[in-house]
Structure formats: C-alpha cells, structure tokens
Design an enzyme around this catalytic site. Structure first.
Site, PDB file in Angstrom:
ATOM      1  N   GLU A  66      26.626  35.422  68.432  1.00 22.01           N
ATOM      2  CA  GLU A  66      27.185  34.838  69.657  1.00 22.01           C
ATOM      3  C   GLU A  66      26.113  34.354  70.644  1.00 22.01           C
ATOM      4  OE1 GLU A  66      29.273  36.249  67.723  1.00 22.01           O
ATOM      5  OE2 GLU A  66      31.153  35.360  68.374  1.00 22.01           O
ATOM      6  N   GLY A 125      31.011  45.886  74.432  1.00 20.71           N
ATOM      7  CA  GLY A 125      29.570  46.075  74.356  1.00 20.71           C
ATOM      8  C   GLY A 125      29.018  47.019  75.415  1.00 20.71           C
ATOM      9  N   ARG A 185      40.766  34.190  65.121  1.00 22.42           N
ATOM     10  CA  ARG A 185      42.121  33.632  64.987  1.00 22.42           C
ATOM     11  C   ARG A 185      42.886  34.188  63.778  1.00 22.42           C
ATOM     12  NH1 ARG A 185      45.496  32.196  66.744  1.00 22.42           N
ATOM     13  NH2 ARG A 185      46.025  29.993  66.602  1.00 22.42           N
ATOM     14  N   ARG A 193      26.490  42.578  63.238  1.00 23.41           N
ATOM     15  CA  ARG A 193      27.252  41.348  63.497  1.00 23.41           C
ATOM     16  C   ARG A 193      26.298  40.186  63.367  1.00 23.41           C
ATOM     17  NH1 ARG A 193      31.723  40.040  67.419  1.00 23.41           N
ATOM     18  NH2 ARG A 193      32.504  38.083  66.557  1.00 23.41           N
TER      19      ARG A 193
END
Ligand code: NAP
Ligand code: SF4
Length: 682
Positions: free
Chosen positions: A166, A60, A295, A216
């Site tokens: 987030e 970022g 993951r 996002r």
C-alpha cells in the site's frame, strides 16, 4: 454438505489449523488510538470471533513513533502497552477466535512531523516531508518491528502481519520511485528488498516457529516505476524463506490514481494477481499459502476465487464490518441473510480519513458494539413506520427485532426508496444487496409490510399505534428556473426511476451526489457497466498485467461516452467537493474520462428549446447558451413530512427520521443510523 466447500475448509499452517479460509483483513477503526477505546475494540473483535471468521488482523499499530500514521496513533512499543492489549486477545480467545496484530510503519505517508523514509521525498498525500534515515536509523526501525512482534506475542496475539504494501514504509524501500539511496539499502533490487527480508527473518527468530507471521506483499503497485513482476516474485520467495507463514496480497499504493476497493471496482477484481503469484510459486515447488483480497463481499465470490485456485484464503475487511456473522451465516446455509458490504466507504474509510471512529453504513452497530444494543423491549408496543426507504427499513426491522409489533407502510410497490434509483447507476449495483438484505430482515423479524399503501393521518390515528415513525423521505427541490416546465426538462426521478428518454446533449442542473450519479448513468450506454465486466473496467482505468508493465499501469482507454454531458452548479470552485472523502476523486475522474464538462459559479437564467442559458458571477455577466436536447434537474431535496401536523393534532406521538427529518446532506448513512438508534431507544 455446504455450498462453500473451499471457503469453509480448514487451513493447516503446520503448528496450528485455521477453521476456515476467511481472514478478516486489517482495517483501521480508530479504536486502536488511545487506551480509552480498548474495551470497545475487544467487544468489536469478540463479536467477529463469535461470527466464526478463521483469523482476524487488527488495524495497524505502529512499532515506534516514527511509524505513526498520525500523532499519537496506536503504538505497541512497551510491555505496559502489551498488557492493555490482553483485553482484546482474551476477549477473542474466549470466543474461540484467533487474532494477529498488524505492524504498520507508515514511513513518508505519516501525517506527522516525525515521519521517516528511505529518501527525503514528500508523498502527495501528506503535508510532511520525511527525514531520510541513516543506516543506523534503518537498524532502529528493524529493531522496532522485532520488538513490536515480541510484544504482540506477549500480549497474547496468535501472530502478526508485517505491513509491506500500500505504499507504506517497507514498500517505499522497494521501488526507485521513493528509494534513491546509494548505500546497501538502495540501488540494486537485492538492496532495496533487504529491509522486508531482514524484518521477516528477525521477527521469526524472535517469536519462534509457532507464531503466525503474515507478510502483506504489494503484488501490484499501480504506480509508474512500481515493482516489476520479477521483483515481486523474488521478494515473495525471499520472505517465504525468511519465515513468513502466509503471504497476503496488497493492491495499489495509497497515492495510486486507480480505485481498488470502491463500489465501482468489480467484485474480486484483483484475484487474478494472486493467482499469477500462486501459479508462479507452485511451478517452482513453493507452496506458502497466499491470501487474496479486495472487493470480495459474498461467500459466493470467495468460494469461486478459491475454487479457481487463485489463493488459499480470502481476506474480507469491510464485509465483516457490515456483518460480523458473515462466516456463521454462510456455514449455516443462510447466505441470503448476510448484510452485504456495498463498498461505499461512507462510514468506514471516510470516517477514518476525517479522524472519526469507523462504523458501517449498512450496520451502524459496527464499532459501537458496547453502546448501540438492540435488547429485547421490556414491553411490546405497536408502531407504525411510514416509508420503506433506508431509514424506515432500519427502524422497522430493529423495532421488530426487539419484540415490538411493527406495521411498515410504503406508497410504492416495492421497498427501498432512493436506493431504487441508486442501484440503477452504473457502478452502484451493490446497492441492490441492501434491499435484498432488508427484504429478508422484514420477513425474519415479522414486520407487517403494507406495500402500495399511502398511509393517511386519519387511518393511522384510528389504529391506535403507540407512536408513528415518519420516514417519508424527500421530494425533489424546485429550482424555479424559467422554462423548466418545457418538454426538454426532466427530473432525476424521471431519468433514473422512470427511464424517460434523454437526448444526445444534456445539461445537468446540480452537482451533488445525485447530479454525479445521473451524469454517470447518462454517459454509459444502456445496460452496460464496466463494474460488471472486469476487462472493460481494467481498460477504462489502465490496469495491466504487471508481468508486461512495471507497477501494472498503462494509459487508460475509456469507452466513448454515450452522451455529451455538462454538469453545473451555482457555487464557484471544484465540482464534487461534498462527495465522499475517499471516493469523490473517483467520481470526478470517471466523469472526466467521459469528457463531462464541469462548470461551477453559474446562474441559471432560463431554459429554452435550444438549451440552458446561464450567466456567471454576482454581476450575472457573460451569458452563455449551453446547447442541449435535455436538461435534467438534480437540485437537491426538501423533506416530505405532511403527515406530521395532522398526526400530532390527533395526539399521536410522532418521530421523524431520515430525509423527512432533514433533507440537507441527506444520505443513507444518516438515515440507517438514525432509524436504528431511534428503534433501540423506544
Ligand atoms: P445535494 O448533495 O444537496 O446537491 C444538490 C445540488 O443542487 C448541489 O449541487 C447544489 O449546488 C444544487 N442546488 C441546491 N439548491 C439549488 C437550487 N435552488 N437551484 C439549483 N441548484 C440547486 O443533493 P443531491 O445531489 O440530491 O443528493 C442528496 C444526497 O444523497 C446527498 O447529500 C448525498 O448524501 C446522497 N447521495 C450521495 C451520493 C454519493 O456520495 N455518491 C450519490 C447520490 C446521493 P449549488 O447550490 O451550488 O447550485
Ligand atoms: Fe462497506 Fe460501506 Fe459499511 Fe464501509 S460503510 S463497511 S464500505 S457498507
């Protein structure tokens, strides 16, 4: 023919076509902060572009100082800064790659006094209370996003990612948990979502139609009072209409108390969330490509997710730290050669949170591409490496890669050392991947492997090696507790490696990484691991369908513990303080859910058939019998290096690496790094 037809299929974005479906997700490496690291940042991305990844996103960059993650964090707000970024974009394009810049405004997560937010509500993860923005202040932030995107285009980037998840700035506007405003930016959801829509729309107008714009989107907040599913879908449709090219998935706010990327999280654990979105949008005839994340660490997992229709692209971040050639190896049918990310966070996220440059436990070259080089050796020499744990494996394969003749001696019948215990711990299954990788590397580099061979100084000396690298590891420390020779006492090696029977009530002496691992092993029924069962894992942590409950969080329902465990240490204070910065809380929370009692500040007085007798404090007061059937000793380790003196006496050059060098604070990160660096220098 490829085994990964979905993963390696091109993706047509209209004005450009990505060569495959792998996005390298944004990851902060620390190289973004300050201009002195730009050459290293360029080399970092160039190596990954060479490895064939379809599209990369930088760590970022703040659009202004209010958006800084920390003081003087990487910022793109001027033409001068944009010119410096050219070094990165040129290096990537020279390798045929594509790269987008992530615009990250941290809002109240800023670890700096200038941070701003929709409301003056301090976050639990920053010591700074944010300043509440006025309407004009909000307009200034939007303009900063737009300016940053224009500068990114000027700097040669192929696109930008607007970080909307987030729990960062944009996310903070979306939910009432952090947005208490009563003006046109707060209240009803259409007001709260105005900020991201406005940003996407105005960025699109500013950069033109042929520039990748990723949004996002937080699809699952994992906090109480998070977005409802209807709100998330409404926003997805709005940002698509406003001009986003791709929608990337965000999972969990940073302040969420549910692990989202740690090694104990099942592989592909959140692909179902993106699928839910994809199904919803396509039912309404909207076909914006969606990216799923978290993951996904092997080509098989990525392929399956895409084949199941969960998303149009998969985002891998840490797996590309672990292996920059992930995509190329998959394409060439060499997936078994991939150095798999084991999701340990030890050298990447833990470093970032300690203000160190990020690297990778299994690939110490990550982030050090310009300084840690495995060049062909000027002259081939003969080396013996003793011990095939992480340090010995790293050193042996790196030496052989450089053209040396290497003999690797291991007393056990298999390679791996301490990793053979780690991989048995529920939630640490990924550790076996590193052993698979090193097994392949040994073959590929031509290391001569001598298993079940205890090397002795005499034989080694007779072989006239140019040097011997001792990676003989560690031996369990003897805590010298009266009664520890009794039949009710086991070492962690007995438990994890030899599978010796353990009673129903257990006391564990020592609460370091291994004490925690043993506790996790003992509270889990044999052969079970929530990490291998997504539904069980979701119930364990309280993750739910966001269509049913806001934010996707419900009460955790952990399975009953298999044993009653007490975990002890002599130090006063919280147990597990020395565990990983970003994962320690997960280990503690997991054991708390299994009712493990954690006791600090004890003196171990004696072990009797009834259990472990302890006292407290320097006065050794308040004696207490911790009744148990088994006591497990996890009291740390001592270096094992008995070969050193006789070899040196015989005039052989000796190098000590890993636990043999220093057992204190031993970990695989240091072992692999040390082995690789030594091999690069010989
Ligand atoms: P460790 O982290 O050094 O912990 C040793 C534990 O034993 C401490 O709790 C220590 O606490 C206690 N202890 C030390 N001397 C003692 C003595 N004489 N008598 C009784 N207790 C004693 O060692 P470890 O747990 O064996 O782990 C080794 C390394 O492996 C770790 O440093 C870690 O890097 C790595 N590892 C990490 C993880 C992870 O992060 N999840 C997991 C496994 C292994 P007191 O001195 O307060 O009693
Ligand atoms: Fe993955 Fe661990 Fe490497 Fe981070 S340090 S990239 S989590 S293997």
């Amino acid at each position: 023919m490829t085994a990964y037809p979905h993963l390696l299929a091109p993706l047509d974005l209209g004005f450009t076509t990505l060569p495959n479906r792998v996005l390298m997700g944004s990851m902060h490496t620390g190289l973004e902060d300050g201009r002195k690291h730009f050459a290293a940042l360029a080399a970092f991305f160039a190596e990954r572009a060479r490895g064939g990844v379809g599209l990369m996103v930088t760590g970022g960059f703040a659009p202004n100082i209010e958006g800084w993650a920390k003081p003087f964090a990487g910022t793109l707000a001027t033409s001068g800064a944009a010119r410096r970024h050219k070094e990165v974009t040129d290096a990537v394009h020279a390798e045929g790659g594509r790269i987008a810049l992530q615009i990250l405004h941290t809002g109240r997560y800023g670890y700096q006094p200038l941070c701003v937010a929709p409301s003056r509500l301090q976050s639990p993860i920053s010591p700074f209370a944010p300043r509440e923005l006025s309407a004009r202040g909000i307009e200034r932030q939007i303009r900063a996003f737009v300016r940053c995107a224009k500068l990114a285009r000027e700097a040669g980037y192929d696109g930008v990612e607007v970080m909307g998840s987030e729990g960062y700035f944009i996310n903070q506007f979306l939910v009432t948990h952090t947005n208490k405003r009563t003006d046109e930016w707060g209240g009803a959801y259409e007001n709260r979502m105005r900020l991201p829509v406005e940003i996407v729309q105005r960025v699109r107008e500013a950069v033109g139609p042929d520039f990748i714009l990723i949004y996002r989107l937080s699809m699952l907040d994992l906090i109480p009072d998070g977005s409802s599913w209807d709100e998330v879908v409404t926003l997805a449709k709005a940002v698509a209409r406003a001009g986003a090219t791709l929608i990337n998935t965000g999972i969990g706010w940073h302040e969420a108390r549910i692990p989202t990327i740690a090694t104990s999280v099942p592989r592909g654990a959140f692909a179902w969330v993106t699928k839910k979105m994809r199904d919803t949008l396509s039912a309404e005839g909207l076909t914006i490509p969606l990216v799923t994340t978290n993951r996904i660490n092997t080509p098989e997992v990525g392929e399956q997710i895409l084949a199941d229709g969960c998303a149009d692209m998969v985002s891998l971040a840490r797996p590309l730290l672990a292996d920059p050639d992930f995509v190329r190896k998959a394409r060439e049918g060499r997936a078994a050669d991939i150095n798999t990310c084991i999701a340990c966070n030890q050298a990447c996220l833990d470093h970032t949170f300690k203000n160190q440059l990020a690297s990778c436990l299994v690939n110490p070259r990550a982030g050090h591409e310009t300084t840690l080089l495995l060049r062909p050796a000027p002259a081939s020499k003969r080396y013996a490496v003793v011990g095939a744990g992480p340090a010995g494996l790293a050193a042996a394969t790196a030496l052989a890669e450089r053209g040396h003749e290497v003999h690797l001696y291991e007393a056990a019948a298999q390679i791996g050392g301490q990793f053979n215990m780690a991989k048995k711990v529920p939630g640490k299954e990924e550790f076996s991947e590193t052993l698979r990788y090193f097994g392949r590397r040994l073959e590929a580099t031509g290391v001569v492997l001598h298993l079940a061979t205890r090397a002795d100084a005499h034989t080694l000396a007779a072989q006239r090696f140019d040097a011997v690298l001792l990676a003989t590891g560690v031996t369990a420390r003897d805590p010298k507790i009266p009664g520890q020779d009794g039949p009710n006492v086991l070492s962690y090696i007995d438990v994890l490696l030899h599978g010796k029977p353990v009673g129903e009530r257990v006391a564990i002496v020592g609460a370091g990484g291994i004490g925690f691992d043993v506790a996790e092993f003992l509270v889990t029924p044999p052969g079970r691991s929530p990490t291998l069962d997504l539904h069980e894992w979701m119930a364990e942590w309280g993750v739910a369908d966001p269509g049913a409950v806001r934010g996707g969080v419900v009460r955790a329902q952990p399975a009953a513990p298999a044993r009653r465990v007490t975990l002890l240490q002599r130090k006063a204070g919280k147990l597990g303080k020395g565990l990983g910065k970003t994962t320690g809380w997960i280990h503690r929370a997991a054991l708390q859910m299994k009712q493990v009692e954690m006791i600090g500040g004890v003196n171990y007085e004696r072990i009797t058939p009834q259990g472990l007798f302890v006292t407290y404090g320097e006065q050794r007061k308040d004696g207490q019998l911790i009744e148990c059937d088994t006591v497990v000793l996890c009291a740390g380790q001592e270096p094992l290096r008995e070969l050193e003196a006789p070899l040196r006496a015989a005039g052989i050059a000796v190098h000590l690496i890993g636990g043999a060098h220093e057992a204190a604070e031993l970990d695989a990160k240091r072992a692999i790094d040390q082995g690789t660096r030594l091999a690069a220098s010989l």
